[in-house]
Design an enzyme around this catalytic site. Structure first.
Site, PDB file in Angstrom:
ATOM      1  N   GLY A   4       0.638  -1.168  -0.046  1.00  0.00           N
ATOM      2  CA  GLY A   4      -0.232  -0.224   0.296  1.00  0.00           C
ATOM      3  C   GLY A   4       1.115   1.889  -0.163  1.00  0.00           C
ATOM      4  O   GLY A   4       1.769   1.528  -0.253  1.00  0.00           O
ATOM      5  N   ALA A  40       2.968   2.860   9.266  1.00  0.00           N
ATOM      6  CA  ALA A  40       2.448   1.066   9.480  1.00  0.00           C
ATOM      7  C   ALA A  40       1.290   1.803  10.899  1.00  0.00           C
ATOM      8  O   ALA A  40       1.127   2.419  11.845  1.00  0.00           O
ATOM      9  CB  ALA A  40       3.626   0.677  10.519  1.00  0.00           C
ATOM     10  N   ASN A  44     -20.047  -2.901  20.306  1.00  0.00           N
ATOM     11  CA  ASN A  44     -19.258  -3.756  20.735  1.00  0.00           C
ATOM     12  C   ASN A  44     -17.471  -4.280  20.611  1.00  0.00           C
ATOM     13  O   ASN A  44     -17.153  -5.221  20.497  1.00  0.00           O
ATOM     14  CB  ASN A  44     -19.804  -4.777  19.134  1.00  0.00           C
ATOM     15  CG  ASN A  44     -21.182  -4.560  18.353  1.00  0.00           C
ATOM     16  OD1 ASN A  44     -21.958  -5.130  19.209  1.00  0.00           O
ATOM     17  ND2 ASN A  44     -21.404  -4.267  17.403  1.00  0.00           N
ATOM     18  N   ASN A  52     -15.348   8.369  12.464  1.00  0.00           N
ATOM     19  CA  ASN A  52     -16.020   7.145  10.712  1.00  0.00           C
ATOM     20  C   ASN A  52     -16.315   6.389  11.740  1.00  0.00           C
ATOM     21  O   ASN A  52     -16.092   5.607  12.751  1.00  0.00           O
ATOM     22  CB  ASN A  52     -15.040   6.432  10.306  1.00  0.00           C
ATOM     23  CG  ASN A  52     -15.705   5.873   8.769  1.00  0.00           C
ATOM     24  OD1 ASN A  52     -16.214   6.145   8.541  1.00  0.00           O
ATOM     25  ND2 ASN A  52     -15.156   5.486   8.181  1.00  0.00           N
ATOM     26  N   TYR A  74      -9.654   3.256  15.595  1.00  0.00           N
ATOM     27  CA  TYR A  74      -8.673   3.474  14.442  1.00  0.00           C
ATOM     28  C   TYR A  74      -9.030   5.631  14.395  1.00  0.00           C
ATOM     29  O   TYR A  74      -7.806   5.982  14.533  1.00  0.00           O
ATOM     30  CB  TYR A  74      -9.330   3.140  13.353  1.00  0.00           C
ATOM     31  CG  TYR A  74      -8.375   4.089  12.145  1.00  0.00           C
ATOM     32  CD1 TYR A  74      -7.006   3.208  11.354  1.00  0.00           C
ATOM     33  CD2 TYR A  74      -8.892   4.593  11.142  1.00  0.00           C
ATOM     34  CE1 TYR A  74      -6.691   3.293  10.612  1.00  0.00           C
ATOM     35  CE2 TYR A  74      -7.364   4.892   9.924  1.00  0.00           C
ATOM     36  CZ  TYR A  74      -7.068   4.285   9.793  1.00  0.00           C
ATOM     37  OH  TYR A  74      -5.911   4.747   8.523  1.00  0.00           O
ATOM     38  N   LYS A 122      -5.606   7.823  15.301  1.00  0.00           N
ATOM     39  CA  LYS A 122      -5.539   8.940  14.076  1.00  0.00           C
ATOM     40  C   LYS A 122      -5.201  10.313  14.358  1.00  0.00           C
ATOM     41  O   LYS A 122      -4.703  11.140  14.207  1.00  0.00           O
ATOM     42  CB  LYS A 122      -5.807   8.730  12.524  1.00  0.00           C
ATOM     43  CG  LYS A 122      -5.648   7.457  11.979  1.00  0.00           C
ATOM     44  CD  LYS A 122      -4.620   7.111  11.804  1.00  0.00           C
ATOM     45  CE  LYS A 122      -3.757   6.465  10.842  1.00  0.00           C
ATOM     46  NZ  LYS A 122      -2.660   6.135  10.598  1.00  0.00           N
TER      47      LYS A 122
END
Lengths: 437, 458
Positions: free
Chosen positions: B229, B300, B310, B358, B364, B368
């Site tokens: 990627g 990374a 959840n 999001n 995540y 970030k």
């Protein structure tokens, strides 16, 4: 009478050093590499080494490798792998074959060339595939085909084929049977194992230690600088970190079932058939320094020996027993001078028979011509990062695996010596000394 | 990586006509960087009054560009550069921006609009005039962002924001100008890069900065997550720019890592960046093998998506450990390391998810957003040292990660940006390459979104 080598290693030769190594994870035969050739695996091992040390496009002094199970089309296996790798196409290469000692012998050969100043760098190694083994046509069919090829007329060709019999169509696959005895390597070892009265429990304990040690070495990242993943495998396919003595004890014996003593050798304490490749980067000290490459260990000395397993009293895999005292004597060393022992685990019984022989005063006196027992090895120093029982044993790849791992262990410790012992088919054995830098 | 079949289809003449008639999005093939190719697809129109316009025009002429100072009817332009660095009041904006609007009709496909203005944070003097000035400077942002949304044919609009008295031809400003004009910024749209005073240890301003190939020659760079990627693409860009590269990834990705390293001539290092000694091992390898470490790209990252309701502890902790805590620990090693160059560059990969949030990515997005906080805070620590830290925030990039998004969601996400398509790993890599270059320390603490001006998080 054995040939004696009294002279110490010539002092004015320069050092050959181990810079690093790389192997692909070893896979159980018929597993992840079932459809991969020796050339593919050796190329992958070379490419991983090139990536680790940034050797893209570099011309290496010489690459030496081999395979035990080899297709006739692979007569230039190593050179072909080099051409397919990221190394310079101007890197020469040669194939070498000494059964399971192939990998170690390539290290010794290239180290000697480096010591003599003939090359500055070398890559030694080996590869084997039990999955992609060559299958030959029968001797009868082979003769017919050759004769037909020589025939000048259609009639003569037809005559050649007319001699073909149905049994000639049966292919001949390679096995691990010795050419001169017809016994498999396992059956040979079973005789030796029984002779030295090595117990099932001791063999299972050695197998367990191999798995535990290899798993622990992976866990602490020891193999991050030694292994490069391939075809979905990132660890050896035969490694069983969760195995126990109880589980190993449940396995039925597979070798030595026709001997007087109870059979002790199982699939758990014998190496499985495996596919894989391993390479080691060697160089002069100047080569390593000029490129700021690490120096892990020095290749100090090595010794080969062979036994007459056909007519004599010695076991097929017991040649290292004879090579070792010669090597130690020439270098003025005893077992006490070593911090690591890498004894290739063809079978747990091989390692334990070998150790028993060295500890046996009578054997050492009468057979090795020593004044007493060669000595015992501190078991805490034996195969500390696992060996062939856990990692697997793609025949010619084992030497490269052992030398690179031992050099890394010596570098990690920062001092000391390591001893390598590898047995091989044909009653051969090779031993070697490495020293930390 | 999933291919964007719609993008290929809609760029065939027939499908394009249909799409236009029924009002479907018509994303353009973006103009991406090619070594040796032109900087822009046509002459550069430099607009605006005052010193900034003159300095930029002079610099562009020095770069060998075809520079025009006045629009001519029927003339197509590869780019329009608008100097707004002298505006004092909101009223001052009308003339240059209206002129810009009129010039847009002649903007070539893949063209660029770049504004250069001053930071509202650097307004001199309080009182009514200062506030009016700050308002006018802030108004530029709204204008450029709207313009970016209106442009078609793969054209983009971005802005350079000068702090304090930094001249318009400061090295950092000119580097940014070159980046925005070139194909390297293909997927950067509606963004602003701040250019600060370089501080005592920054480069002198004696010569005018000019673009050059191999902008990273002689530099030693580390890229984490390099096996695939964005990381693999970054290895390619840094190698192209002449850097020596250590490509890092976990042992589980070592096969791919070796391939990436061998393709472009990098050194592979297998390492889990969450290991306690990761920073030490990387700097030690750089020091021993290459004698230096100049650039560190924290790429990374992992996703372990779950709705908050959840969310499990291991999913939360592993994402935080890899995406944020490892970067914090390694940066600490770098800042204290003598191996890390005095003009060292740290580039972190954040995410637009960290800006907008999001659904299903709480862990995540938190990691970030944390990276963005780390970059801003570390930048203050590094200010004046010669070292810098910046971030890129990728939006929807066509990688294995986004290929796992369900088809319909993925298709919608792609079209919701001004460029109506996903970006490529190389687009992010080019932005990283831009932030890694330059011996000025004028670009520090920036978060550059590489999102095609997505509707969310841009």
């Amino acid at each position: 009478m054995r040939e004696k080598h009294e002279a110490p290693p010539t002092p004015n030769l320069r050092h050959a050093v181990v810079i690093g190594g790389n192997r692909i994870p070893f896979a159980r035969a018929g597993g992840a590499y079932a459809n991969v050739s020796n050339k593919d695996m050796l190329t992958a091992a070379l490419d991983g080494l090139v990536a680790r040390f940034g050797l893209q496009g570099e011309q290496i002094g010489e690459v030496a490798a081999g395979a035990v199970l080899k297709h006739s089309r692979d007569f230039n296996l190593t050179r072909e792998a080099v051409l397919g790798s990221a190394l310079s196409a101007q890197t020469p290469a040669y194939d070498l074959q000494q059964a399971c000692a192939t990998g170690l012998e390539t290290v010794i050969g290239l180290a000697n060339k480096i010591r003599l100043g003939q090359i500055e760098s070398g890559i030694a190694g080996g590869v084997d595939s039990a999955s992609d083994a060559p299958i030959a046509v029968s001797e009868g069919l082979r003769r017919v085909l050759l004769e037909a090829a020589r025939a000048k007329t259609t009639r003569a060709k037809a005559a050649a084929f007319a001699r073909l019999r149905p049994k000639d169509l049966r292919p001949s696959a390679p096995g691990t049977a010795e050419a001169r005895t017809g016994l498999s390597m396992g059956e040979h070892q079973a005789i030796t194992t029984a002779e030295w009265k090595v117990s099932r429990e001791a063999q299972d304990a050695l197998a367990l230690a191999s798995h535990r040690n290899l798993a622990a070495a992976y866990e602490r990242g020891f193999f991050s600088d030694l292994v490069t993943g391939y075809r979905g495998l990132t660890r050896d396919g035969t490694l069983r970190p969760e195995t126990t003595l109880e589980k190993l004890a449940t396995l039925p014996p597979v070798f030595g079932k026709n001997l007087a003593l109870p059979a002790t050798m199982t699939a758990g304490n014998s190496t499985p058939l495996t596919d894989g490749a391993a390479v080691v980067l060697l160089g002069s000290e100047e080569f390593a320094r000029s490129r700021n490459l690490p120096i892990l260990a020095t290749i100090v000395d090595a010794q080969a020996a062979a036994v007459d397993f056909v007519h004599g009293r010695d076991g097929l895999l017991m040649a290292p027993v004879y090579a070792m005292p010669q090597l130690l004597e020439r270098n003025g060393l005893t077992f006490d001078d070593f911090d690591f022992f890498e004894i290739h685990e063809a079978f747990a019984g091989t390692v334990l028979s070998t150790l028993a022989a060295w500890e046996d005063e009578d054997f050492c006196k009468t057979r090795l011509g020593l004044t007493g027992a060669l000595g015992a090895i501190d078991r805490r120093k034996l195969n500390v990062n696992g060996s062939s029982l856990a990692a697997g044993h793609p025949f010619a790849a084992t030497g490269g695996r052992i030398v690179a791992s031992l050099a890394a262990a010596l570098a990690e410790k920062g001092s000391g010596r390591g001893l390598v012992s590898v047995c091989a088919a044909g009653g051969q054995g090779v031993v070697a000394i490495l020293e930390a830098r | 990586m999933s291919a964007d079949y719609y993008l290929s289809l809609v760029n065939t003449p027939f499908a394009n006509r249909i799409a236009k008639q029924i009002g479907l999005p018509r994303p353009a093939e973006l103009r991406r960087y090619q070594a040796g190719g032109p900087l822009v697809p046509g002459p550069i129109l430099v607009m605006g009054e005052g010193s900034g316009a003159d300095l930029l025009a002079a610099a562009l002429l020095r770069w060998g560009q075809d520079v025009r100072r006045h629009p001519a009817t029927g003339q197509s332009h590869g780019a329009v550069v608008v100097a707004l660095d002298t505006i004092e009041t909101p009223a001052d904006l009308a003339e240059p921006l209206l002129e810009l609007g009129a010039a847009l009709r002649g903007l070539a496909p893949g063209g660029r609009v770049v504004t250069i203005s001053r930071s509202p944070a650097g307004v001199s003097g309080a009182g009514v005039s200062g506030i009016a000035q700050a308002s006018a400077r802030h108004a530029v942002f709204g204008a450029v962002r709207s313009l970016a949304r209106e442009l078609r044919g793969g054209a983009t609009a971005n802005g350079i924001v000068l702090h304090g008295d930094v001249p318009a031809d400061a090295p950092g400003a000119l580097r940014t100008l070159e980046f925005f004009l070139s194909g390297k910024s293909a997927y950067v749209d509606g963004q602003f890069v701040d250019v600060q005073a370089p501080g005592a240890l920054g480069a002198s301003l004696e010569c005018i900065w000019t673009p050059a190939e191999h902008s990273l020659a002689g530099k030693v760079a580390v890229v984490t997550g390099a096996a695939r990627g964005i990381g693999a693409a970054t290895v390619n860009v840094l190698r192209r720019e002449g850097a020596t590269v250590i490509a890092v990834d976990v042992p589980a990705a070592s096969g791919l890592l070796a391939e990436v390293a061998n393709r472009k001539g990098a050194t592979a290092l297998q390492l889990d960046i969450t290991a306690e000694d990761a920073g030490a091992r990387i700097t030690s390898l750089a020091a021993k093998r290459f004698g230096a470490l100049d650039i560190f790209v924290h790429n990374a990252g992992i996703t372990r998506d779950k709705l908050f309701v959840n969310m499990t502890a291991d999913r939360w902790r592993s994402v935080m450990a890899v995406n944020l805590e490892a970067q914090l620990a390694i940066n600490q090693v770098l800042v204290e390391s003598e191996t890390f160059a005095q003009d060292g560059r740290i580039i972190c990969v954040a995410s637009t998810s960290g800006i907008a949030g999001n659904k299903g990515q709480g862990n995540y997005a938190a990691s970030k957003a944390g990276v963005i906080g780390m970059v801003e805070s570390t930048a203050r620590q590094l200010a004046g040292s010669g070292r810098t830290i910046n971030a890129v925030a990728p939006g929807f990039i066509e990688t294995e990660m986004t290929a796992n998004i369900p088809l319909l969601t993925r298709e919608v996400a792609r079209r919701l940006s001004s460029l109506q398509q996903g970006g490529l790993p190389g687009d992010v890599a080019e932005t990283i390459g831009f932030l890694a270059a330059g011996n000025d320390a004028e670009i520090n603490g920036q978060v550059v979104r590489v999102c095609g001006q997505h509707l969310v998080g841009a």
